[in-house]
Scaffold this active site. Structure first.
Site, PDB file in Angstrom:
ATOM      1  N   ASP A  67       1.077  -0.743  -0.126  1.00 51.80           N
ATOM      2  CA  ASP A  67      -0.019   0.280   0.170  1.00 51.80           C
ATOM      3  C   ASP A  67       0.763   1.257  -0.218  1.00 51.80           C
ATOM      4  O   ASP A  67       2.415   1.256   0.835  1.00 51.80           O
ATOM      5  CB  ASP A  67      -1.189   0.132   1.030  1.00 51.80           C
ATOM      6  N   ASN A 136      -7.115  -3.200  14.437  1.00 53.97           N
ATOM      7  CA  ASN A 136      -7.891  -2.900  14.124  1.00 53.97           C
ATOM      8  C   ASN A 136      -8.811  -4.429  12.925  1.00 53.97           C
ATOM      9  O   ASN A 136      -9.725  -3.724  12.528  1.00 53.97           O
ATOM     10  CB  ASN A 136      -9.475  -1.668  13.416  1.00 53.97           C
ATOM     11  N   HIS A 138      -6.691  -4.702  10.068  1.00 61.32           N
ATOM     12  CA  HIS A 138      -6.583  -3.708   9.052  1.00 61.32           C
ATOM     13  C   HIS A 138      -5.617  -4.942   8.008  1.00 61.32           C
ATOM     14  O   HIS A 138      -4.575  -5.218   8.943  1.00 61.32           O
ATOM     15  CB  HIS A 138      -7.242  -2.712   8.235  1.00 61.32           C
ATOM     16  N   GLU A 143      -9.498  -1.829   5.166  1.00 58.15           N
ATOM     17  CA  GLU A 143     -10.348  -1.090   6.933  1.00 58.15           C
ATOM     18  C   GLU A 143     -11.597  -1.914   7.217  1.00 58.15           C
ATOM     19  O   GLU A 143     -12.019  -2.891   6.241  1.00 58.15           O
ATOM     20  CB  GLU A 143     -10.084   0.155   6.604  1.00 58.15           C
TER      21      GLU A 143
HETATM   22  C1  GLP Z   1      -0.217   0.726   8.427  1.00 58.54           C
HETATM   23  C2  GLP Z   1      -0.269  -0.638   7.573  1.00 58.54           C
HETATM   24  C3  GLP Z   1      -0.534  -1.936   7.631  1.00 58.54           C
HETATM   25  C4  GLP Z   1       0.076  -1.842   8.800  1.00 58.54           C
HETATM   26  C5  GLP Z   1      -0.609  -1.691  10.064  1.00 58.54           C
HETATM   27  C6  GLP Z   1       0.453  -1.903  11.488  1.00 58.54           C
HETATM   28  O1  GLP Z   1      -1.312   1.142   8.424  1.00 58.54           O
HETATM   29  N1  GLP Z   1      -0.676  -0.539   6.216  1.00 58.54           N
HETATM   30  O2  GLP Z   1      -0.085  -2.508   6.693  1.00 58.54           O
HETATM   31  O3  GLP Z   1      -0.106  -3.739   9.341  1.00 58.54           O
HETATM   32  O4  GLP Z   1       0.129  -0.430   9.918  1.00 58.54           O
HETATM   33  O5  GLP Z   1       1.339  -1.168  11.477  1.00 58.54           O
HETATM   34  P1  GLP Z   1       2.127  -1.589  13.178  1.00 58.54           P
HETATM   35  O6  GLP Z   1       3.164  -2.684  13.232  1.00 58.54           O
HETATM   36  O7  GLP Z   1       2.748  -0.348  13.091  1.00 58.54           O
HETATM   37  O8  GLP Z   1       1.213  -1.866  14.238  1.00 58.54           O
END
Ligand code: GLP
Length: 241
Positions: A67, A136, A138, A143
């Site tokens: 993404d 959450n 995602h 989402e």
């Molecule tokens: C972002 C990314 C996700 C990732 C998420 C969790 O929103 N788009 O791909 O899994 O963060 O991040 P963290 O590992 O910092 O909790």
């Protein structure tokens, strides 16, 4: 779904990198799907170490990121392109033409999304998709919602995700509110999936992921539909002391 629990984040990161290296070694040309976020940083560090030790060659690896934010340039320090450059692209021998990340700077984002899925297909599909997960549920930026999009698409971020990601920006008003993301279908098409889960904030998501129930309200649970998923988590995420 195979579940592995590690004592701490460091062990999780090292084992994840070794898992990926083993997969890469099994094929002459390898297509790797990659995430951003705090969770995979240790894994990227361990992958770069394997590369520096001469144990992992990226010259025949194609990478596709999940993404990218819309509304900030690639050169912005918090773009996912910048994140990947810092943690992987600049540190290993990936060929520039083998690096792919959705571009929010494309004139027509719908065309960019369709092209991104085509590029994955032209590369032969993703051999291993590495995922983190949002608090959450995602995955990528898919989402929680009543309906989820299957192909790569433009998405509006939830308030929860904007607030979670605000720690990387000056303040919450600077966090982009939209993104480009591989869809759940693009993710589930991968031949193999490795999901990393770390920290107490992910306990509920981890529990739901392993519950047997699938819901679009926790997109990570859709991984239960995939035949080859390995979940690696630390004890904090697994609710174990
Ligand atoms: C972002 C990314 C996700 C990732 C998420 C969790 O929103 N788009 O791909 O899994 O963060 O991040 P963290 O590992 O910092 O909790």
């Amino acid at each position: 779904m195979e579940k592995n629990i590690f004592d701490n984040y460091e062990a999780l990161s090292v084992f994840a990198a070794e898992f990926i290296a083993k997969e890469i070694h099994q094929k002459r040309e390898f297509v790797l799907g990659l995430p951003t976020g705090s969770t995979p940083i240790g894994m990227y560090h361990a992958l770069c170490e394997l590369h520096q030790l001469g144990k992992l060659d990226f010259s025949n690896v194609k990478v596709f990121n999940l993404d990218e934010y819309i509304g900030i340039d690639r050169s912005h320090p918090q773009s996912y392109y910048s994140f990947m450059t810092e943690h992987l692209y600049s540190r290993v021998n990936l060929k520039p033409e083998n690096i792919h990340i959705p571009s929010a700077e494309a004139g027509d984002l719908a065309v960019e999304c369709a092209l991104y899925d085509k590029k994955i297909a032209w590369a032969g599909g993703i051999d291993l998709m590495v995922l983190g997960v949002g608090a959450n549920g995602h995955i990528g930026f898919n989402e929680p919602a009543d309906k989820l999009m299957s192909p790569t698409h433009v998405v509006e971020l939830t308030r929860r995700t904007i607030e979670d990601n605000a720690r990387f920006f000056e303040d919450v008003s600077c966090v982009p509110v939209k993104a480009l993301t591989m869809g759940v279908g693009s993710i589930l098409k991968a031949k193999k999936i490795l999901m990393l889960i770390s920290g107490k904030a992910k306990q509920q998501v981890a529990r739901e992921l392993l519950s047997g129930y699938i819901t679009t309200k926790n997109p990570a649970t859709l991984l239960m539909l995939h035949p080859d998923v390995t979940v690696m988590m630390d004890k904090d995420a697994a609710c174990e002391d």
